[in-house]
Design a protein around this motif. Structure first.
Motif, PDB file in Angstrom:
ATOM      1  N   THR A 109     121.894   7.620  10.934  1.00 48.48           N
ATOM      2  CA  THR A 109     123.124   7.203  10.264  1.00 48.48           C
ATOM      3  C   THR A 109     123.074   7.448   8.763  1.00 48.48           C
ATOM      4  OG1 THR A 109     123.487   5.500  11.949  1.00 48.48           O
ATOM      5  CG2 THR A 109     124.705   5.261   9.874  1.00 48.48           C
ATOM      6  N   VAL A 110     121.983   7.044   8.105  1.00 46.18           N
ATOM      7  CA  VAL A 110     121.944   7.112   6.639  1.00 46.18           C
ATOM      8  C   VAL A 110     121.430   8.441   6.107  1.00 46.18           C
ATOM      9  CG1 VAL A 110     121.604   4.615   6.517  1.00 46.18           C
ATOM     10  CG2 VAL A 110     119.602   6.107   6.407  1.00 46.18           C
ATOM     11  N   LEU A 111     120.810   9.268   6.957  1.00 53.14           N
ATOM     12  CA  LEU A 111     120.197  10.501   6.455  1.00 53.14           C
ATOM     13  C   LEU A 111     120.607  11.745   7.241  1.00 53.14           C
ATOM     14  CD1 LEU A 111     117.961  11.332   4.286  1.00 53.14           C
ATOM     15  CD2 LEU A 111     116.378  11.355   6.214  1.00 53.14           C
ATOM     16  N   LEU A 112     120.490  11.681   8.555  1.00 45.23           N
ATOM     17  CA  LEU A 112     120.678  12.899   9.351  1.00 45.23           C
ATOM     18  C   LEU A 112     122.133  13.299   9.504  1.00 45.23           C
ATOM     19  CD1 LEU A 112     117.939  12.495  12.106  1.00 45.23           C
ATOM     20  CD2 LEU A 112     117.792  13.513   9.823  1.00 45.23           C
ATOM     21  N   GLY A 113     123.052  12.349   9.334  1.00 42.60           N
ATOM     22  CA  GLY A 113     124.463  12.720   9.346  1.00 42.60           C
ATOM     23  C   GLY A 113     124.769  13.712   8.237  1.00 42.60           C
ATOM     24  N   GLU A 114     124.241  13.430   7.041  1.00 43.12           N
ATOM     25  CA  GLU A 114     124.425  14.350   5.912  1.00 43.12           C
ATOM     26  C   GLU A 114     123.689  15.657   6.162  1.00 43.12           C
ATOM     27  OE1 GLU A 114     125.595  15.983   2.288  1.00 43.12           O
ATOM     28  OE2 GLU A 114     126.390  14.295   3.470  1.00 43.12           O
ATOM     29  N   LEU A 115     122.524  15.589   6.806  1.00 41.20           N
ATOM     30  CA  LEU A 115     121.803  16.816   7.157  1.00 41.20           C
ATOM     31  C   LEU A 115     122.664  17.687   8.062  1.00 41.20           C
ATOM     32  CD1 LEU A 115     119.167  18.536   7.250  1.00 41.20           C
ATOM     33  CD2 LEU A 115     118.529  17.194   9.278  1.00 41.20           C
ATOM     34  N   GLY A 116     123.301  17.068   9.047  1.00 44.82           N
ATOM     35  CA  GLY A 116     124.164  17.823   9.951  1.00 44.82           C
ATOM     36  C   GLY A 116     125.312  18.494   9.225  1.00 44.82           C
ATOM     37  N   ARG A 117     125.888  17.798   8.235  1.00 46.20           N
ATOM     38  CA  ARG A 117     127.001  18.384   7.474  1.00 46.20           C
ATOM     39  C   ARG A 117     126.527  19.569   6.641  1.00 46.20           C
ATOM     40  NH1 ARG A 117     128.525  12.931   7.734  1.00 46.20           N
ATOM     41  NH2 ARG A 117     127.190  12.286   6.008  1.00 46.20           N
ATOM     42  N   ARG A 118     125.372  19.447   6.039  1.00 47.04           N
ATOM     43  CA  ARG A 118     124.844  20.557   5.218  1.00 47.04           C
ATOM     44  C   ARG A 118     124.483  21.762   6.080  1.00 47.04           C
ATOM     45  NH1 ARG A 118     121.294  18.699  -0.005  1.00 47.04           N
ATOM     46  NH2 ARG A 118     122.565  16.912  -0.655  1.00 47.04           N
ATOM     47  N   ILE A 119     123.902  21.507   7.235  1.00 44.41           N
ATOM     48  CA  ILE A 119     123.555  22.607   8.127  1.00 44.41           C
ATOM     49  C   ILE A 119     124.813  23.333   8.589  1.00 44.41           C
ATOM     50  CG2 ILE A 119     122.710  23.113  10.456  1.00 44.41           C
ATOM     51  CD1 ILE A 119     120.436  21.173   9.975  1.00 44.41           C
ATOM     52  N   ALA A 120     125.860  22.588   8.894  1.00 48.41           N
ATOM     53  CA  ALA A 120     127.113  23.214   9.315  1.00 48.41           C
ATOM     54  C   ALA A 120     127.667  24.137   8.243  1.00 48.41           C
ATOM     55  CB  ALA A 120     128.140  22.134   9.665  1.00 48.41           C
ATOM     56  N   ALA A 121     127.473  23.754   6.980  1.00 49.04           N
ATOM     57  CA  ALA A 121     128.007  24.546   5.878  1.00 49.04           C
ATOM     58  C   ALA A 121     127.097  25.711   5.497  1.00 49.04           C
ATOM     59  CB  ALA A 121     128.229  23.652   4.659  1.00 49.04           C
ATOM     60  N   GLU A 122     125.781  25.501   5.545  1.00 53.84           N
ATOM     61  CA  GLU A 122     124.840  26.499   5.035  1.00 53.84           C
ATOM     62  C   GLU A 122     124.163  27.328   6.120  1.00 53.84           C
ATOM     63  OE1 GLU A 122     122.019  24.791   2.318  1.00 53.84           O
ATOM     64  OE2 GLU A 122     123.469  23.317   1.568  1.00 53.84           O
ATOM     65  N   ALA A 123     124.019  26.757   7.314  1.00 53.13           N
ATOM     66  CA  ALA A 123     123.284  27.450   8.377  1.00 53.13           C
ATOM     67  C   ALA A 123     123.989  27.247   9.710  1.00 53.13           C
ATOM     68  CB  ALA A 123     121.848  26.929   8.438  1.00 53.13           C
ATOM     69  N   PRO A 124     125.121  27.889   9.926  1.00 51.85           N
ATOM     70  CA  PRO A 124     125.929  27.658  11.132  1.00 51.85           C
ATOM     71  C   PRO A 124     125.230  28.001  12.436  1.00 51.85           C
ATOM     72  CG  PRO A 124     126.704  29.586   9.912  1.00 51.85           C
ATOM     73  CD  PRO A 124     125.722  28.886   9.022  1.00 51.85           C
ATOM     74  N   GLY A 125     124.185  28.821  12.382  1.00 52.43           N
ATOM     75  CA  GLY A 125     123.457  29.179  13.601  1.00 52.43           C
ATOM     76  C   GLY A 125     122.305  28.241  13.907  1.00 52.43           C
ATOM     77  N   VAL A 126     122.091  27.233  13.065  1.00 50.56           N
ATOM     78  CA  VAL A 126     120.983  26.288  13.235  1.00 50.56           C
ATOM     79  C   VAL A 126     121.504  25.005  13.867  1.00 50.56           C
ATOM     80  CG1 VAL A 126     119.312  24.837  12.006  1.00 50.56           C
ATOM     81  CG2 VAL A 126     119.624  27.231  11.342  1.00 50.56           C
ATOM     82  N   SER A 127     120.752  24.456  14.799  1.00 51.92           N
ATOM     83  CA  SER A 127     121.128  23.200  15.453  1.00 51.92           C
ATOM     84  C   SER A 127     119.980  22.203  15.359  1.00 51.92           C
ATOM     85  CB  SER A 127     121.493  23.431  16.926  1.00 51.92           C
ATOM     86  OG  SER A 127     120.379  23.955  17.634  1.00 51.92           O
ATOM     87  N   ILE A 128     120.289  20.923  15.537  1.00 53.34           N
ATOM     88  CA  ILE A 128     119.255  19.888  15.530  1.00 53.34           C
ATOM     89  C   ILE A 128     119.371  19.074  16.811  1.00 53.34           C
ATOM     90  CG2 ILE A 128     118.911  19.695  13.043  1.00 53.34           C
ATOM     91  CD1 ILE A 128     120.870  17.404  12.977  1.00 53.34           C
ATOM     92  N   ASP A 129     118.224  18.759  17.394  1.00 59.73           N
ATOM     93  CA  ASP A 129     118.144  17.944  18.602  1.00 59.73           C
ATOM     94  C   ASP A 129     117.353  16.702  18.225  1.00 59.73           C
ATOM     95  OD1 ASP A 129     117.743  16.750  21.014  1.00 59.73           O
ATOM     96  OD2 ASP A 129     116.792  18.455  21.992  1.00 59.73           O
ATOM     97  N   ILE A 130     118.019  15.533  18.213  1.00 57.75           N
ATOM     98  CA  ILE A 130     117.393  14.289  17.791  1.00 57.75           C
ATOM     99  C   ILE A 130     116.972  13.506  19.024  1.00 57.75           C
ATOM    100  CG2 ILE A 130     117.665  12.167  16.450  1.00 57.75           C
ATOM    101  CD1 ILE A 130     119.928  13.634  14.932  1.00 57.75           C
ATOM    102  N   SER A 131     115.671  13.298  19.180  1.00 57.36           N
ATOM    103  CA  SER A 131     115.147  12.576  20.332  1.00 57.36           C
ATOM    104  C   SER A 131     115.268  11.078  20.122  1.00 57.36           C
ATOM    105  CB  SER A 131     113.669  12.937  20.563  1.00 57.36           C
ATOM    106  OG  SER A 131     113.521  14.297  20.873  1.00 57.36           O
ATOM    107  N   PRO A 132     115.486  10.312  21.197  1.00 57.60           N
ATOM    108  CA  PRO A 132     115.555   8.853  21.077  1.00 57.60           C
ATOM    109  C   PRO A 132     114.186   8.263  20.787  1.00 57.60           C
ATOM    110  CG  PRO A 132     115.607   9.497  23.377  1.00 57.60           C
ATOM    111  CD  PRO A 132     115.687  10.767  22.576  1.00 57.60           C
ATOM    112  N   THR A 133     114.191   7.032  20.309  1.00 53.25           N
ATOM    113  CA  THR A 133     112.937   6.368  19.978  1.00 53.25           C
ATOM    114  C   THR A 133     112.105   6.110  21.225  1.00 53.25           C
ATOM    115  OG1 THR A 133     114.077   4.248  20.102  1.00 53.25           O
ATOM    116  CG2 THR A 133     113.843   5.238  17.927  1.00 53.25           C
TER     117      THR A 133
END
Length: 328
Positions: A109-133
């Protein structure tokens, strides 16, 4: 392909058998039948001239030789994987890649949401898979199941590279309709109220819960949940209280009827770190990812709406640790 008479394909099976300690689970991981996996184990036993796994009761346990092979075999496979995958350069704009991360919903919520937005803008071919705890994050990292995890420092492995991302403080939240708590919170009130707490996976207690227990405080926990963002749901409409990360509490207060109050206990700052497998240390794409995470963590938390501030505790309201209350 063989190396010193060993079929190199067997290394993958050996890693699965050593980590799972079960022919059934290893066969699922390898997409083989149990009989085929048993045949592979027989070939490995013949090559190493050792049983590798022996039956004790209903369980299989590793022989001393097998124990000594666990880390080297895993390292060899990870090194091969990284050698094949690594690129001499990384161009975010044209790269196609997936990053597998391990993080709590707080970090998402506090960090990776912004990471996702930056990746969408700078690296459209890159994806992130976040595993549960889970209860074994370090093991997942060492097995290469995730590439990077973001957790409190105390959960980090000593054998992998680690870097501090940010420090976090704690605040308390109550429902806006809670008439038992005003703008400040006394220690007696804190201990008398019912609490909502969170944990990692199925067994790991949160940082503040560890701290309180180690300091001699025994809260009355009425609700325990496996994520942080659900804490307000169990506070709203009740007189319960929750102790949570300040960044997350401020964000959630923009959307939920909750008030933020300074805790009456001096919680130490929480060190949130990122850790990655050492074989990724010089991977250009991974260096890019870690650099971006550091930039986001260093920036002021995004505030899409007005951010409620934590009520300041008056002089004398923050209590020292009750060392005399520790149990023997």
């Amino acid at each position: 392909m063989r190396f010193n008479r060993l079929d190199l394909n067997l290394l993958v099976a050996l890693d699965a058998l050593l980590s799972e300690k079960s022919i059934t689970r290893a066969s699922r991981r390898l997409n083989l039948s149990q009989s085929a996996t048993s045949g592979v184990l027989a070939r490995l036993r013949d090559y190493f001239r050792d049983d590798l796994l022996v039956q004790v009761g209903r369980n299989l346990i590793l022989t001393p030789l097998a124990v000594s092979l666990v880390e080297p075999v895993r390292d060899v496979l990870l090194q091969i994987q990284r050698t094949i995958e690594i690129q001499p350069e990384f161009d975010p704009a044209t790269a196609t890649r997936e990053f597998r991360l391990f993080a709590s919903d707080f970090v998402s919520t506090v960090l990776l949401g912004e990471l996702g937005r930056r990746i969408a803008a700078e690296a459209p071919g890159v994806s992130i898979d976040i595993s549960p705890t889970t209860s074994t994050p370090a093991e997942q990292l060492e097995r290469g199941e995730v590439e990077l995890m973001i957790l409190p420092r105390k959960y980090m492995s000593d054998s992998q590279p680690t870097e501090l991302l940010f420090e976090e403080t704690y605040t308390c939240i109550v429902w806006t309709g809670n008439t038992l708590v005003g703008d400040t919170l006394s220690l007696d009130q804190y201990m008398e109220l019912g609490h909502v707490s969170s944990r990692f996976g199925t067994s790991l207690a949160s940082f503040e819960e560890h701290f309180l227990k180690d300091s001699g405080y025994d809260r009355r926990i009425e609700v325990s949940t496996t994520n942080f963002t659900s804490l307000p749901h169990f506070v709203i409409g009740t007189n319960r209280i929750a102790t949570m990360h300040t960044r997350l509490a401020r964000m959630l207060a923009c959307y939920y009827p909750i008030r933020l109050i300074a805790p009456p206990i001096a919680f130490p700052k929480l060190e949130m770190c990122m850790q990655w497998n050492r074989f990724l240390d010089r991977d250009p794409s991974h260096i890019w990812l870690r650099k971006m995470l550091l930039e986001i963590a260093d920036a002021e938390p995004a505030r899409t709406l007005s951010t409620p501030m934590v009520a300041a505790a008056p002089a004398g309201q923050v209590f020292p640790l009750p060392r005399e209350r520790k149990s023997a």
